[in-house]
Design a protein around this motif. Structure first.
Motif, PDB file in Angstrom:
ATOM      1  N   PHE A 139      41.392  53.294  48.721  1.00 21.62           N
ATOM      2  CA  PHE A 139      42.077  54.586  48.796  1.00 21.62           C
ATOM      3  C   PHE A 139      42.922  54.723  50.068  1.00 21.62           C
ATOM      4  O   PHE A 139      43.623  55.702  50.223  1.00 21.62           O
ATOM      5  CB  PHE A 139      41.055  55.735  48.785  1.00 21.62           C
ATOM      6  N   ASP A 140      42.810  53.800  50.988  1.00 18.57           N
ATOM      7  CA  ASP A 140      43.467  53.911  52.293  1.00 18.57           C
ATOM      8  C   ASP A 140      42.992  55.153  53.028  1.00 18.57           C
ATOM      9  O   ASP A 140      43.773  55.844  53.695  1.00 18.57           O
ATOM     10  CB  ASP A 140      45.004  53.938  52.165  1.00 18.57           C
ATOM     11  N   GLY A 141      41.716  55.445  52.910  1.00 16.31           N
ATOM     12  CA  GLY A 141      41.142  56.615  53.582  1.00 16.31           C
ATOM     13  C   GLY A 141      40.156  57.335  52.694  1.00 16.31           C
ATOM     14  O   GLY A 141      39.549  56.734  51.805  1.00 16.31           O
ATOM     15  N   ALA A 142      40.033  58.615  52.926  1.00 14.61           N
ATOM     16  CA  ALA A 142      39.065  59.415  52.179  1.00 14.61           C
ATOM     17  C   ALA A 142      39.394  59.403  50.685  1.00 14.61           C
ATOM     18  O   ALA A 142      40.529  59.644  50.295  1.00 14.61           O
ATOM     19  CB  ALA A 142      39.044  60.841  52.714  1.00 14.61           C
ATOM     20  N   ALA A 154      36.809  54.930  36.112  1.00 17.13           N
ATOM     21  CA  ALA A 154      38.154  54.351  36.180  1.00 17.13           C
ATOM     22  C   ALA A 154      39.111  55.372  36.789  1.00 17.13           C
ATOM     23  O   ALA A 154      38.966  56.576  36.586  1.00 17.13           O
ATOM     24  CB  ALA A 154      38.631  53.951  34.790  1.00 17.13           C
ATOM     25  N   LEU A 155      40.096  54.850  37.529  1.00 13.13           N
ATOM     26  CA  LEU A 155      41.047  55.732  38.185  1.00 13.13           C
ATOM     27  C   LEU A 155      42.395  55.052  38.344  1.00 13.13           C
ATOM     28  O   LEU A 155      42.478  53.873  38.703  1.00 13.13           O
ATOM     29  CB  LEU A 155      40.513  56.117  39.572  1.00 13.13           C
ATOM     30  N   LYS A 172      48.247  52.330  41.397  1.00  7.61           N
ATOM     31  CA  LYS A 172      47.282  51.242  41.243  1.00  7.61           C
ATOM     32  C   LYS A 172      46.094  51.740  40.438  1.00  7.61           C
ATOM     33  O   LYS A 172      45.797  52.932  40.420  1.00  7.61           O
ATOM     34  CB  LYS A 172      46.850  50.662  42.593  1.00  7.61           C
ATOM     35  N   SER A 173      45.428  50.802  39.763  1.00 15.67           N
ATOM     36  CA  SER A 173      44.319  51.142  38.877  1.00 15.67           C
ATOM     37  C   SER A 173      43.100  50.320  39.235  1.00 15.67           C
ATOM     38  O   SER A 173      43.222  49.150  39.621  1.00 15.67           O
ATOM     39  CB  SER A 173      44.687  50.859  37.416  1.00 15.67           C
ATOM     40  N   GLU A 182      36.516  46.797  40.429  1.00 13.51           N
ATOM     41  CA  GLU A 182      37.198  45.936  39.475  1.00 13.51           C
ATOM     42  C   GLU A 182      38.641  46.409  39.429  1.00 13.51           C
ATOM     43  O   GLU A 182      38.955  47.410  38.820  1.00 13.51           O
ATOM     44  CB  GLU A 182      36.549  46.045  38.092  1.00 13.51           C
ATOM     45  N   GLN A 183      39.479  45.704  40.145  1.00 18.60           N
ATOM     46  CA  GLN A 183      40.882  46.103  40.253  1.00 18.60           C
ATOM     47  C   GLN A 183      41.640  45.619  39.028  1.00 18.60           C
ATOM     48  O   GLN A 183      41.538  44.457  38.639  1.00 18.60           O
ATOM     49  CB  GLN A 183      41.498  45.525  41.526  1.00 18.60           C
ATOM     50  N   ALA A 184      42.387  46.515  38.413  1.00 20.25           N
ATOM     51  CA  ALA A 184      43.213  46.159  37.284  1.00 20.25           C
ATOM     52  C   ALA A 184      44.430  45.368  37.778  1.00 20.25           C
ATOM     53  O   ALA A 184      44.928  45.634  38.873  1.00 20.25           O
ATOM     54  CB  ALA A 184      43.661  47.409  36.532  1.00 20.25           C
ATOM     55  N   PRO A 185      44.901  44.423  36.983  1.00 19.37           N
ATOM     56  CA  PRO A 185      46.107  43.688  37.395  1.00 19.37           C
ATOM     57  C   PRO A 185      47.298  44.645  37.478  1.00 19.37           C
ATOM     58  O   PRO A 185      47.357  45.634  36.753  1.00 19.37           O
ATOM     59  CB  PRO A 185      46.303  42.647  36.300  1.00 19.37           C
TER      60      PRO A 185
END
Length: 146
Positions: free
Chosen positions: A32-35, A59-60, A65-66, A141-144
């Motif tokens: 998230f680059d932070g909070a 999931a977000l 980015k996902s 789990e980072q989505a491509p």
């Protein structure tokens, strides 16, 4: 309006401080680059498994980015989740140390040890509620990239 922003900012900071104490929580904060802000995230699944790890998957899509965040749950799990459906968007995610809870007589003989964390998924559309458990770890789990 400033007061609402301050309350939200404080809630995000509290969430980040709690996550930092959990294995894998720092990677979530870094993503998230932070909070972290989980508004409009979706509960994909809640798996309660007596033989293996129980998991909460959220999931977000956030700023292009996902990812799916997997909370591995442990200990005695108390779940009060309502409205699970084909779409389970949450309005927020709160994580805090759980308060004491009374252990019922029928729980004593089976080794009840209530979990130390309370996860609250705020309502938006679909699933919402609370899960009390230990959080063994959080994986990402980072989505491509699309």
């Amino acid at each position: 309006m400033d007061e609402i922003r301050q309350i939200r900012a404080q809630a995000q900071q509290d969430l980040a401080a709690s996550l930092a104490r959990i294995p894998g929580g720092r990677a979530l904060i870094d993503w998230f680059d932070g909070a972290p802000e989980f508004g409009d995230a979706e509960v994909v699944s809640l798996l309660l498994d007596r033989r293996g790890p129980s998991t909460l998957r959220i999931a977000l899509d956030h700023h292009g980015k996902s990812a799916t965040f997997v909370f591995e749950l442990a200990a005695w799990i108390d779940a009060d989740v309502r409205g699970f459906s084909h779409q389970n968007v949450i309005g927020s995610l709160t994580l805090r140390r759980a308060e004491e809870r009374e252990v019922q007589p029928w729980e004593l003989g089976v080794g009840c040890r209530p979990g130390e964390w309370m996860i609250e998924c705020g309502p938006c559309f679909g699933a919402y509620g609370t899960i009390r458990a230990d959080i063994a770890r959080i994986t990402l789990e980072q989505a491509p990239d699309a």
